[in-house]
Each structure stands twice: as structure tokens, then as C-alpha cells.
Design an enzyme around this catalytic site. Structure first.
Site, mmCIF file in Angstrom:
data_model
loop_
_atom_site.group_PDB
_atom_site.id
_atom_site.type_symbol
_atom_site.label_atom_id
_atom_site.label_comp_id
_atom_site.label_asym_id
_atom_site.label_seq_id
_atom_site.Cartn_x
_atom_site.Cartn_y
_atom_site.Cartn_z
ATOM 1 N N MET A 379 -11.061 -1.919 -0.006
ATOM 2 C CA MET A 379 -10.693 -0.592 0.782
ATOM 3 C C MET A 379 -11.488 0.394 0.127
ATOM 4 O O MET A 379 -11.762 1.342 0.672
ATOM 5 C CB MET A 379 -9.124 -0.245 0.570
ATOM 6 C CG MET A 379 -8.559 -1.244 1.596
ATOM 7 S SD MET A 379 -9.232 -1.139 3.384
ATOM 8 C CE MET A 379 -9.775 -2.829 3.471
ATOM 9 N N GLY A 416 -7.940 -7.819 3.863
ATOM 10 C CA GLY A 416 -6.801 -7.521 3.302
ATOM 11 C C GLY A 416 -5.642 -8.178 3.917
ATOM 12 O O GLY A 416 -4.941 -9.024 3.237
HETATM 13 N N1 MGD Z 1 -1.897 5.543 1.001
HETATM 14 C C1 MGD Z 1 -2.330 4.400 1.517
HETATM 15 N N2 MGD Z 1 -1.750 4.084 2.925
HETATM 16 C C2 MGD Z 1 -2.340 2.727 3.340
HETATM 17 C C3 MGD Z 1 -3.284 2.305 2.851
HETATM 18 C C4 MGD Z 1 -3.805 2.717 1.400
HETATM 19 O O1 MGD Z 1 -4.844 2.069 0.934
HETATM 20 N N3 MGD Z 1 -2.979 3.792 0.978
HETATM 21 N N4 MGD Z 1 -3.834 1.064 3.277
HETATM 22 C C5 MGD Z 1 -3.868 0.869 4.804
HETATM 23 C C6 MGD Z 1 -3.984 -0.307 5.213
HETATM 24 S S1 MGD Z 1 -5.627 -1.160 4.497
HETATM 25 C C7 MGD Z 1 -3.299 -1.142 5.846
HETATM 26 S S2 MGD Z 1 -3.607 -2.961 6.151
HETATM 27 C C8 MGD Z 1 -2.159 -0.739 5.998
HETATM 28 C C9 MGD Z 1 -0.868 -1.627 6.262
HETATM 29 O O2 MGD Z 1 0.072 -0.970 7.239
HETATM 30 P P1 MGD Z 1 1.294 -1.432 7.880
HETATM 31 O O3 MGD Z 1 0.848 -2.764 8.554
HETATM 32 O O4 MGD Z 1 1.781 -0.636 8.748
HETATM 33 O O5 MGD Z 1 2.321 -2.092 6.773
HETATM 34 P P2 MGD Z 1 3.251 -3.326 6.281
HETATM 35 O O6 MGD Z 1 4.120 -2.983 5.301
HETATM 36 O O7 MGD Z 1 2.401 -4.267 6.296
HETATM 37 O O8 MGD Z 1 3.992 -3.554 7.794
HETATM 38 C C10 MGD Z 1 4.330 -4.765 8.387
HETATM 39 C C11 MGD Z 1 5.600 -5.032 8.936
HETATM 40 O O9 MGD Z 1 5.463 -6.106 9.810
HETATM 41 C C12 MGD Z 1 6.928 -6.599 9.557
HETATM 42 N N5 MGD Z 1 6.664 -7.851 9.977
HETATM 43 C C13 MGD Z 1 6.730 -9.203 9.226
HETATM 44 N N6 MGD Z 1 6.650 -10.283 9.898
HETATM 45 C C14 MGD Z 1 6.614 -9.726 11.421
HETATM 46 C C15 MGD Z 1 6.710 -10.627 12.299
HETATM 47 O O10 MGD Z 1 6.339 -11.875 12.534
HETATM 48 N N7 MGD Z 1 6.901 -9.776 13.518
HETATM 49 C C16 MGD Z 1 7.088 -8.537 13.572
HETATM 50 N N8 MGD Z 1 7.139 -7.903 15.020
HETATM 51 N N9 MGD Z 1 7.186 -7.819 12.522
HETATM 52 C C17 MGD Z 1 6.833 -8.395 11.160
HETATM 53 C C18 MGD Z 1 7.302 -6.364 8.013
HETATM 54 O O11 MGD Z 1 8.522 -6.448 7.893
HETATM 55 C C19 MGD Z 1 6.410 -5.020 7.759
HETATM 56 O O12 MGD Z 1 7.476 -3.871 7.982
HETATM 57 O O13 MGD Z 1 -1.527 0.327 5.398
HETATM 58 C C20 MGD Z 1 -2.416 1.579 5.487
HETATM 59 N N10 MGD Z 1 -1.982 2.388 4.588
HETATM 60 N N1 MGD Z 2 -0.461 -7.350 -3.616
HETATM 61 C C1 MGD Z 2 -1.089 -6.935 -2.676
HETATM 62 N N2 MGD Z 2 -2.263 -7.318 -2.325
HETATM 63 C C2 MGD Z 2 -2.551 -7.046 -1.084
HETATM 64 C C3 MGD Z 2 -2.157 -6.060 -0.200
HETATM 65 C C4 MGD Z 2 -0.791 -5.355 -0.847
HETATM 66 O O1 MGD Z 2 -0.372 -4.958 0.074
HETATM 67 N N3 MGD Z 2 -0.291 -6.058 -1.891
HETATM 68 N N4 MGD Z 2 -2.480 -5.680 0.795
HETATM 69 C C5 MGD Z 2 -4.056 -6.550 1.352
HETATM 70 C C6 MGD Z 2 -4.853 -5.471 2.397
HETATM 71 S S1 MGD Z 2 -4.214 -5.173 3.731
HETATM 72 C C7 MGD Z 2 -5.780 -4.866 1.774
HETATM 73 S S2 MGD Z 2 -6.660 -4.031 2.916
HETATM 74 C C8 MGD Z 2 -6.359 -5.194 0.277
HETATM 75 C C9 MGD Z 2 -6.944 -3.824 -0.280
HETATM 76 O O2 MGD Z 2 -7.604 -4.313 -1.664
HETATM 77 P P1 MGD Z 2 -8.087 -3.145 -2.582
HETATM 78 O O3 MGD Z 2 -9.021 -2.347 -1.737
HETATM 79 O O4 MGD Z 2 -8.681 -3.994 -3.561
HETATM 80 O O5 MGD Z 2 -7.133 -2.494 -3.163
HETATM 81 P P2 MGD Z 2 -6.603 -0.764 -3.086
HETATM 82 O O6 MGD Z 2 -5.595 -0.717 -3.896
HETATM 83 O O7 MGD Z 2 -6.378 -0.386 -1.522
HETATM 84 O O8 MGD Z 2 -7.921 -0.017 -3.496
HETATM 85 C C10 MGD Z 2 -8.157 0.195 -4.921
HETATM 86 C C11 MGD Z 2 -9.932 0.243 -5.378
HETATM 87 O O9 MGD Z 2 -10.208 1.396 -4.258
HETATM 88 C C12 MGD Z 2 -11.427 1.778 -5.284
HETATM 89 N N5 MGD Z 2 -11.932 3.077 -4.919
HETATM 90 C C13 MGD Z 2 -11.243 4.165 -4.970
HETATM 91 N N6 MGD Z 2 -12.441 5.214 -4.323
HETATM 92 C C14 MGD Z 2 -13.553 4.656 -4.125
HETATM 93 C C15 MGD Z 2 -14.930 5.029 -3.655
HETATM 94 O O10 MGD Z 2 -15.137 6.161 -3.369
HETATM 95 N N7 MGD Z 2 -15.909 4.055 -3.408
HETATM 96 C C16 MGD Z 2 -15.433 2.572 -3.726
HETATM 97 N N8 MGD Z 2 -16.543 1.770 -3.724
HETATM 98 N N9 MGD Z 2 -14.318 2.357 -4.425
HETATM 99 C C17 MGD Z 2 -13.395 3.272 -4.408
HETATM 100 C C18 MGD Z 2 -10.899 1.801 -6.600
HETATM 101 O O11 MGD Z 2 -12.186 1.763 -7.602
HETATM 102 C C19 MGD Z 2 -10.141 0.658 -6.647
HETATM 103 O O12 MGD Z 2 -10.558 -0.489 -7.267
HETATM 104 O O13 MGD Z 2 -5.368 -5.683 -0.319
HETATM 105 C C20 MGD Z 2 -4.865 -6.943 0.259
HETATM 106 N N10 MGD Z 2 -4.151 -7.500 -0.861
HETATM 107 MO MO MO Z 3 -5.569 -3.492 4.789
#
Ligand code: MGD
Ligand code: MGD
Ligand code: MO
Ligand code: SF4
Length: 851
Positions: A379, A416
Site C-alpha cells: 500500500m 492485501g
Molecule cells: N485509514 C486507512 N483506511 C484504509 C486502508 C488504509 O491503509 N488506511 N486500507 C484500505 C484497504 S487496502 C482495504 S483492502 C480496505 C478494507 O476495507 P473493508 O473491506 O471495508 O474492511 P474489512 O474490515 O475487511 O471488511 C470486510 C467485512 O466483511 C465481513 N465478512 C467476512 N466474511 C464475510 C462473508 O463471507 N460474507 C459477507 N457478506 N461479509 C463477510 C467482515 O465481518 C468485515 O466486516 O480498507 C481500506 N481503508
Molecule cells: N495483519 C494484517 N495484515 C494484512 C491486513 C490487515 O488488515 N491486517 N490487510 C491486508 C491488506 S488488504 C493490505 S492492502 C496489506 C497492506 O500491507 P502494507 O502496505 O504492507 O501495510 P500498511 O500498513 O497499509 O502500509 C504501511 C507502509 O506504507 C509505507 N508508506 C507510507 N508512505 C509511503 C510512500 O509515500 N511511498 C511508499 N513507497 N511507501 C509509503 C510505509 O513505509 C509502511 O511500510 O496488508 C494485508 N495484510
Molecule cells: Mo487492501
């Protein structure tokens, strides 16, 4: 046990230490790593205990697991040694997968809100019967659909299993002829997708996890793998344990658990990674240490539109600059090189804060033809004001240095979510896409899709214009322009950026209160608090499904137990509603519903024709036609006529995935055996996982250096010059701190699942704002003081700490988004990358004061 497996198991110790550091050692003691249990493909009965193969519910690592079931209950989950992605290893979330099903807050009854005035309060929902809710939802959807199709929307997810996403896309695009469908993957992988499509003409990485076992240098470009991809991080540690010369360089904006293990930590100013990559390329060319042969054989060079601005309000996409952002023009290698010349060591060091010595180290790494270099990102690169550009730059760097296509040499984009690749990307749940990399705008792609779905020619012309991408969808909703929103597998009221705007908390954008909102969920969430109807869904192995992980591996999770209470499979819910909405509709002379879904659903009975396995298999086999056109004459003809290059035999029959514990596509049949591909575009022995498609298409003579980028028209990936442009906001006197947000090991996104697993909740009970001690001193703050964090967009309260999981440099703070009581997205802005429309969650500027 072979060497790599031994090193891998040894690394469990590293993984355990890492988890212990996260405060979870006690939890680890209770876990088991079932190295000796063999599920034998399908399932094996051991006394009263039945063991079935599955894949973890959480991250894009896609770890295989073995689920033990007794008396209709999951009693244990262990790593699956036969899954080639994880070879038996899991992280703490994987070990406690069983508890995920049994949290006491599980939603088990449908619910309806009778008084819209109670929205957002956490009250006002009453229990209802399925018939009542299904009739209500269907009537609201049908009313909006008949009235004005542009006012309905579906928001999906990279957590939807593949067959579910495929069917959702078919229902929305062919059933309702609506493109207002987008997944949360827009906020996650969209920049990577556009990057891949622009450069290689196909989406998803060419490498695989085995690259980790072959690399000499790992570079994490702002990816916190220790917390976010723990199993893969263990594989990196295993590689380092096996060979002490192997190094890890962590390029990051703050110190994380990933930095702790790295030989070199390069802290850079947010957003300047664009300059760093250009600087490395500049000196590779200046010093003549780029890979001349690779450049001559394989690459073409281009310039793109520059100074592309910062979309914050509507109308950007249609503005002069907004409509040009995708344009590129061919240029020479020399012209490309000339544009890099601005990125001197001195300029780049001053801009990024990375020392000239460290920049030189990176140049040396990419100059050494012997070193196998693996770049990894997530990310930090994708959620970036120029996310697509930064993806380009990483591909550019690996391509011109020739660090590509040899095991251990790869630019590897980590995904992710468990099925961000498999579902959102492969089956096309985006507003502009159709299954299998096809897009709605392209008439041939529409003809092709019509042929697979048996639709009259021209039927899909109604959806030639892409619908609302995620941010547009929610901006429209906040303005009152969406009457019906359905969401599943996400928790948008916590995960979207700029919630102050989207939840109408600014007093100006209160559209959300007028929208009829339907939410499929498994646990109560903030999104449920805004819903008019909540539909309880079957969770994980309460039904059968499939995920596609970061290395293109498709794996099946088998159904192990019955859904809790009255919860139902999301597909059952979709079919019930589709049946009602499409009642009386025709496609040609045929009944529309039967035509689209009659192959799995019996309308009379109001139920599936077969069991979960049969239903999934039937959907899979239909989806498989997209990339195996020879399965259907009309499709094969369109494919051949248009030279569509979709003769790849990319997918195997459904049951192969269960037998083989997952397969990485393209999958090919050789002498009756279905074999996976590990390294795409690189020709070699299929039995070892090398690609065969290029050679089949172009013949041995057509291949340069055993590589064929066969998805681009002339087999040449595009290297596009992408400059540094500053982030949308930069710290100033009013908002002096960068605010970076992200994740920590124990919790999944919005915490709705992992906070209901007691062991994980105990291990990390609260979300903290991590701050540098010097900054705390300047602001007169002590560890654990409450602070108010305010941006130009909104504000929230949180406890500050200088002893948190991350160590930010001065001028930057970090918080995770798992805790609903500290709703950090109230303050995060919703500027997005103009090409991918993925928002930048890493660089909001904030002020901080004691609360
Ligand atoms: N501040 C901040 N916000 C972010 C991000 C960040 O880095 N910083 N990252 C973004 C990214 S990369 C992502 S991927 C998003 C994720 O954001 P969301 O996908 O909106 O968050 P989740 O908590 O993964 O929501 C998944 C939901 O699906 C439900 N669920 C689990 N299994 C099932 C199932 O079988 N059926 C149904 N209908 N529901 C189910 C879970 O209970 C959960 O509430 O967040 C984004 N938001
Ligand atoms: N435990 C756990 N694991 C997960 C998830 C979770 O919810 N929990 N979610 C999954 C999902 S959907 C996702 S998308 C991934 C996310 O996985 P990551 O992207 O690895 O994790 P984040 O915490 O979103 O991002 C943090 C990173 O953003 C970088 N960053 C901030 N600003 C910049 C910039 O300007 N440039 C660059 N190159 N880097 C920057 C920081 O250096 C830091 O290393 O994790 C997956 N795995
Ligand atoms: Mo994600
Ligand atoms: S959360 Fe990720 S690393 Fe952990 S077990 Fe699940 S798939 Fe593997």
C-alpha cells in the site's frame, strides 16, 4: 525434508519471535502446526474428526490450512504442508481461524430498520424473517432500477470468493445492465492493476513466492511485511538464514517491525520514492550498467501526461487534464534517459532525505548483473497520489536493469486481501471491467462476453460506459444521488477515507441518510449502523469458496460446517433477490433469470440445484470458458478472428484445485495432467513451472533470451517516464505532521472479525497514535495522553504513544484503522491517483493537540 523446507521451518522460530514481540507469545503456545496431518486432497476422516483443506480467510499470502471438524464444529486449524504457497506455515491470525466462526456477536438473524431517523446511532434494527427482508430488498432494488439505473450501486470486495464475485458481476452487468459496481480493491490494488495493464498488457505479477527462495537482495518499498504478510516475511527470514550474504533493504517512511529485521533501513520523505527510482535509473544509464541486451531485445519507451493535478472534488475525470491522464506517446531510449538526468544524487538526496551513500548502494545493487533482486511493495506504493506512476517506476527499474524473469529477480506486487487477485481482478468486479482482463469499453470484449453468457449480440452495449468508481460512488451517495446501495464483504463506514464527508458529518453531505442501504455481514459493524437491512451471511468455511492469492494461486476452501443460526451463503442471498428483481424480465425470448442463473438455481424450489460443491463447480466451469475459449465454439471463433490471445488454457477444471491444494495460473494440461505456471513470460521446462504460452504463440525463434511478453502487441513491455510530483498535501504551519495509516499483525482491517477472536483482541486491544519522542516533548505530551488529531477534512481522538509498534521519524505520526472507537478515517483525505482512482491513505497532513 529438502533444504528449502528445512530453512523454512527453522524460520517459524523467527516468525514466533516476531509474534511474541507483538505481545502474543501465550497465544502462540496454544497453536499447532499440523505438519503431519494429510488431508489427502479432498478430506480424510480420522476417527470422529474430519480434516478438510481450506485457505486462510485473511491476507493475500493465501496460506493453505487444514480444518479439523468434529460434531459439526471446527475444533482446530493448522497450516497445510501441501499448499505450495505456505508449506505449512501460518501466522497468528491463521492459527486462530477456528475461533473466528464462534465469536459471540455473530449475526444470525436478518434485520430491518423501520425508522431511518435512527441511522448511524447503533440502534433501530429489529429482527425479521428471511421472506420479509428479501421481498423488501428486491422491491427497493427493482424500484430504483426501473426508475433510474444510475442511482443504484453495489460495493464489493477482494474478500469475495471467486465464484461469488463472478456471479455478482454477471447479475449486475448482464442482469441489471449496470456498471455501478466496484470493489474495495479500488482502495487497495487499483494502482497495481493499472500499472500491470499499461506495462505488460495483463494484470498480476509474473513472479511467484519461490522467487523469495532464490533472491540475493530483498527491497521492501514501503511494505510492512512483518505485520501485513507475516508468512511471506518468514520466507524472507528463512532465505536469509539459509545464506548469510542475502540482504534486506527496507525503504520506508517510518520504522516498522519489518525494519527491525532489515540490514539497511532507508527513511524517505513521503512520496519521494518516485524520485528515488528515477535516480537509480539515471545512474544505471549514466554509468552504462543497465542491461543493454534486455533493453534492446524487449523494451519500448514512452512519455506520459504530466502535471496531472489532485482530484478532490467531482468533475476531475472529465476535466481537460483528467481525460488525458492515460495518454502516452512513444519516445526513444535516449529521450527517456534525458528526462532522468534531473534526478542527480544531490537533488534526490535533498528531496527524499535518503543519504547519497544509501542511494549509491541502491544503484550498486541494480548495477551488479550477478545479484538477484526482488522488490516487494503493497500500500505504500499503491495508496499514493501517483500510485500508478510508482508502480510503473518499479517495473521500469527492474526492466532496464534486466532484473526480471529469472528466479529471484522480480518486481513483485503483494496483494492485501485473500482474493484481491482472484476475484476483484480476475473476474472483473470493477466498474470498467468484465471477467478475465476484458473491459466494458471494448466492443470486441463485449461480443466475447456475450458469447460466453449466451446473450444476443449487442446486448452489453448498454454497459459500454464505465460506471462509478468507488470514490465517485460514495461522493454521489453523500450528495443524495444514490437511492439504493448494496454492500458485501466490506465495512465501508469505517474503511473509506474522508468519512466526515461520506457519513455526512460535515453537515453538508447527508445523502447517506436518504439512501436505502443493504449490508451482508457476519458481525456487527459501523456500516450495519447505517443499514436499512442487514443480511446475516455464512462465514468462511460455512460454505465452499475460492480465493486467488498474490502469486496467482487459486485455492478452494471446502465447506466444513453449517452456517451459524439463520445465516446464509451470500450467493443464496443474491439468487433470492435476483429471482425477485428479474421476475417477468426477458433476454430475447427467454426468461432472464433462468437464462443467466438457471444452471445453478431452481426458481420453483427457490434453492440451488446442487450442493455447494456442485454449485461452485458449475459457476467455475462457466467462468473458465473466458480463458479457455475452445470450450465453446462461438467464443473460440471471436477469439481467433480478433487475435485476442486468450488461448492460454489458463484455468484447470474445478476439482483439480482441491486435489492439488491450489494451482497458479496459467494452468496447462500436459499429457492429461494439469500443471501450474510459476514464472510467467519466461520460457523453460513446464514441469519446473516455466511459461509455455509465448513459445506456443511465437515459436522458439520468436523468443529473445527465453522470454516472451506475449500479452503486449509486439511482445514489448512499455517503459513510461514518470516524474516526481509532490503529494496533494504537504506539512505546513497549520497542519505540520504527515499522518500515515495502516495495519498491525493481529487485526484485520476494521477489526470486525479479529476483535471478535478473543485471543487476537487480547493481544492488541487498542489502537494508538505512534509519535516520535522528540515531537511529543515539543508538544508537551506524555505517553498515553489523549490527543485530538485534526486535518483539513475532519478530526478524531486517540491515545498517543512513543512506545507503539512503529517508530515514526519526527514530523510523522502513524495509526492503524482497526478500532471503531478511534475512527481515524474521519480525518484521512480522499485524494486519489488520477489514473487508478485509488486513494492515498498514507499522506494526510494533520495538527495534533492534547485533548
Ligand atoms: N485509514 C486507512 N483506511 C484504509 C486502508 C488504509 O491503509 N488506511 N486500507 C484500505 C484497504 S487496502 C482495504 S483492502 C480496505 C478494507 O476495507 P473493508 O473491506 O471495508 O474492511 P474489512 O474490515 O475487511 O471488511 C470486510 C467485512 O466483511 C465481513 N465478512 C467476512 N466474511 C464475510 C462473508 O463471507 N460474507 C459477507 N457478506 N461479509 C463477510 C467482515 O465481518 C468485515 O466486516 O480498507 C481500506 N481503508
Ligand atoms: N495483519 C494484517 N495484515 C494484512 C491486513 C490487515 O488488515 N491486517 N490487510 C491486508 C491488506 S488488504 C493490505 S492492502 C496489506 C497492506 O500491507 P502494507 O502496505 O504492507 O501495510 P500498511 O500498513 O497499509 O502500509 C504501511 C507502509 O506504507 C509505507 N508508506 C507510507 N508512505 C509511503 C510512500 O509515500 N511511498 C511508499 N513507497 N511507501 C509509503 C510505509 O513505509 C509502511 O511500510 O496488508 C494485508 N495484510
Ligand atoms: Mo487492501
Ligand atoms: S493472515 Fe495471511 S499470513 Fe496469516 S495465516 Fe492467514 S494468509 Fe497466512
Amino acid at each position: 525434508m529438502d533444504l528449502s523446507r528445512r530453512a523454512f521451518v527453522k524460520s517459524s522460530a523467527v516468525a514466533a519471535a516476531m509474534m511474541a514481540a507483538g505481545g502474543s507469545l501465550a497465544a502462540m503456545a496454544g497453536c499447532s502446526n499440523g505438519g503431519s496431518t494429510d488431508a489427502g486432497g479432498d478430506s480424510a476422516a480420522t476417527g470422529n474428526i474430519e480434516v478438510k483443506s481450506a485457505v486462510c480467510r485473511y491476507c493475500g499470502c493465501g496460506c493453505g490450512v487444514l480444518v479439523s471438524v468434529a460434531d459439526g464444529k471446527v475444533i482446530q486449524v493448522a497450516g497445510d504442508p501441501d499448499c505450495q504457497s505456505n508449506l505449512g506455515l501460518n501466522c497468528i491470525k491463521g492459527y486462530y481461524l477456528g475461533s473466528l466462526l464462534y465469536g459471540e456477536n455473530r449475526l444470525t438473524k436478518p434485520m430491518i430498520r423501520d425508522d431511518a431517523g435512527t441511522k448511524g446511532t447503533g440502534e433501530g434494527l429489529r429482527e425479521a424473517e428471511w421472506d420479509e427482508v428479501l421481498d423488501l430488498v428486491a422491491s427497493k432494488l427493482k424500484e430504483t432500477w426501473k426508475n433510474d439505473k444510475s442511482r443504484l450501486a453495489f460495493w464489493g470486495s477482494g474478500q469475495q470468493p471467486i465464484t461469488e464475485g463472478y456471479l455478482q458481476s454477471k447479475f449486475w452487468k448482464a442482469g441489471l445492465l449496470s456498471n455501478n459496481i466496484d470493489p474495495n480493491a479500488r482502495m487497495c490494488m487499483a494502482s497495481a492493476v493499472v500499472g500491470f495493464m499499461n506495462v505488460f498488457g495483463t494484470d498480476e505479477p509474473a513472479g511467484c513466492y519461490s522467487d523469495i527462495d532464490n533472491a540475493d537482495v530483498f527491497i521492501t518499498w514501503g511494505a510492512n511485511m512483518a505485520e501485513a504478510h507475516p508468512m511471506l516475511f518468514s520466507r524472507v527470514s528463512a532465505r536469509k538464514l539459509a545464506d548469510e550474504n542475502v540482504k534486506h533493504i527496507d525503504i520506508t517512511t517510518l520504522k516498522t517491525r519489518t525494519s527491525t529485521d532489515a540490514e539497511h533501513v532507508l527513511l524517505f520523505r513521503p512520496g519521494t520514492d518516485l524520485a528515488i527510482t528515477n535516480c537509480i535509473m539515471n545512474y544505471l544509464i549514466k554509468n552504462d550498467t543497465y542491461d543493454k541486451q534486455f533493453v534492446a531485445d524487449h523494451l519500448q519507451f514512452k512519455m506520459g501526461t504530466e502535471n496531472i493535478g489532485y482530484p478532490y472534488e467531482d468533475g476531475y475525470d472529465k476535466s481537460d487534464i483528467g481525460s488525458k491522464v492515460d495518454e502516452t506517446t512513444p519516445c526513444t531510449f535516449e529521450e527517456f534517459a534525458a528526462r532522468l538526468e534531473d534526478y542527480t544524487l544531490e537533488y534526490t538526496s535533498n528531496l527524499s532525505g535518503v543519504s547519497q551513500e544509501d542511494l549509491q548502494m541502491l544503484i550498486d545493487v541494480f548495477s551488479d548483473p550477478e545479484l538477484r533482486v526482488m522488490s516487494l511493495w503493497t500500500m505504500g506504493v499503491n495508496q499514493h497520489h501517483r500510485g500508478t506512476w510508482m508502480n510503473h517506476n518499479l517495473h521500469n527499474l527492474h526492466l532496464i536493469s534486466g532484473k526480471y524473469g529469472k528466479p529471484g529477480c522480480t518486481a513483485f506486487s503483494l496483494t492485501g486481501q485473500p482474493s484481491a487477485c482472484g476475484t476483484a481482478r480476475e473476474v472483473g468486479t470493477f466498474c470498467h471491467r468484465l471477467p478475465a482482463d476484458l473491459v466494458v469499453k471494448n466492443p470486441v470484449h463485449r461480443r466475447y462476453t456475450e458469447a460466453v453468457w449466451d446473450l444476443p449480440e449487442g446486448y452489453l452495449d448498454a454497459i459500454e460506459t464505465p460506471g462509478f468508481h468507488t470514490i465517485k460512488m460514495f461522493r454521489e451517495m453523500s450528495k443524495g444521488n444514490i437511492d439504493f446501495l448494496w454492500s458485501a464483504h466490506n465495512n465501508w463506514a469505517q474503511s473509506l477515507p474522508n468519512l466526515t464527508r461520506f457519513l455526512g458529518m460535515d453537515g453538508e453531505h447527508e445523502g447517506i441518510f436518504d439512501t436505502f442501504i443493504v449490508v451482508n455481514e457476519v458481525y456487527p459493524t459501523i456500516t450495519c449502523d447505517y443499514a436499512d437491512v442487514v443480511l446475516p451471511a455464512a462465514l468462511w468455511v460455512e460454505r465452499e469458496g475460492q480465493f486467488g492469492n498474490a502469486e496467482r494461486r487459486t485455492s478452494v476452501f471446502q465447506k466444513c460446517v453449517e452456517p451459524m443460526g439463520e445465516a446464509k451463503w451470500d450467493v443464496w442471498i443474491m439468487m433470492q433477490i435476483a429471482q425477485r428483481v428479474l421476475e417477468g424480465e426477458k433476454i430475447g425470448d427467454a426468461d432472464a433469470f433462468d437464462h443467466l442463473f438457471g444452471f445453478i438455481w431452481d426458481k420453483e424450489a427457490g434453492d440451488f440445484i446442487g450442493d455447494d460443491r456442485e454449485t461452485n463447480r458449475a459457476i467455475w466451469e462457466e467462468y473458465r470458458i473466458f480463458s479457455n475459449p475452445e470450450m465453446k465454439d462461438t467464443v473460440a471463433a471471436i477469439n481467433t478472428e480478433n487475435n485476442m490471445h486468450m488461448e492460454a488454457k489458463q484455468l484447470a477444471p474445478y476439482d483439480e484445485y482441491i486435489e492439488q491444494h491450489g494451482l497458479t495460473w496459467p494452468v496447462r494440461e500436459v499429457d492429461g495432467k494439469w500443471l501450474p505456471t510459476k514464472w510467467r513470460f519466461t520460457y523453460g521446462d513446464q514441469a519446473e513451472g516455466y511459461d509455455q504460452i509465448g513459445i506456443e504463440m511465437y515459436g522458439q525463434q520468436g523468443l529473445a533470451n527465453d522470454m516472451s511478453f506475449y500479452k503486449t502487441p509486439d511482445q514489448k513491455p512499455s517503459v513510461v517516464f514518470r516524474p516526481y510530483e509532490p503529494p496533494a498535501e504537504e506539512p505546513d504551519a497549520d497542519f505540520p505532521f504527515w499522518f500515515c495509516t495502516g495495519r498491525l499483525l493481529e487485526h484485520w482491517h476494521t477489526g470486525s472479525m479479529t476483535r471478535n477472536v478473543a485471543e487476537l483482541d487480547r493481544a492488541l486491544p487498542e489502537a494508538l497514535l505512534n509519535m516520535n519522542p522528540a515531537d511529543m516533548e515539543k508538544l508537551g505530551l506524555k505517553d498515553r495522553d489523549r490527543v485530538r488529531v485534526t486535518s483539513r477534512h475532519g478530526s478524531f481522538e486517540i491515545t498517543v504513544s512513543n512506545a507503539g509498534r512503529t517508530e515514526p521519524p519526527e514530523g510523522l505520526v502513524f495509526a492503524p484503522f482497526f478500532a471503531r472507537e478511534t475512527l481515524i478515517n474521519l480525518a484521512v483525505h480522499d485524494y486519489y491517483c488520477p489514473l487508478s482512482k485509488e486513494t492515498d491513505y498514507k499522506k494526510t497532513c494533520v495538527q495534533i493537540e492534547k485533548a
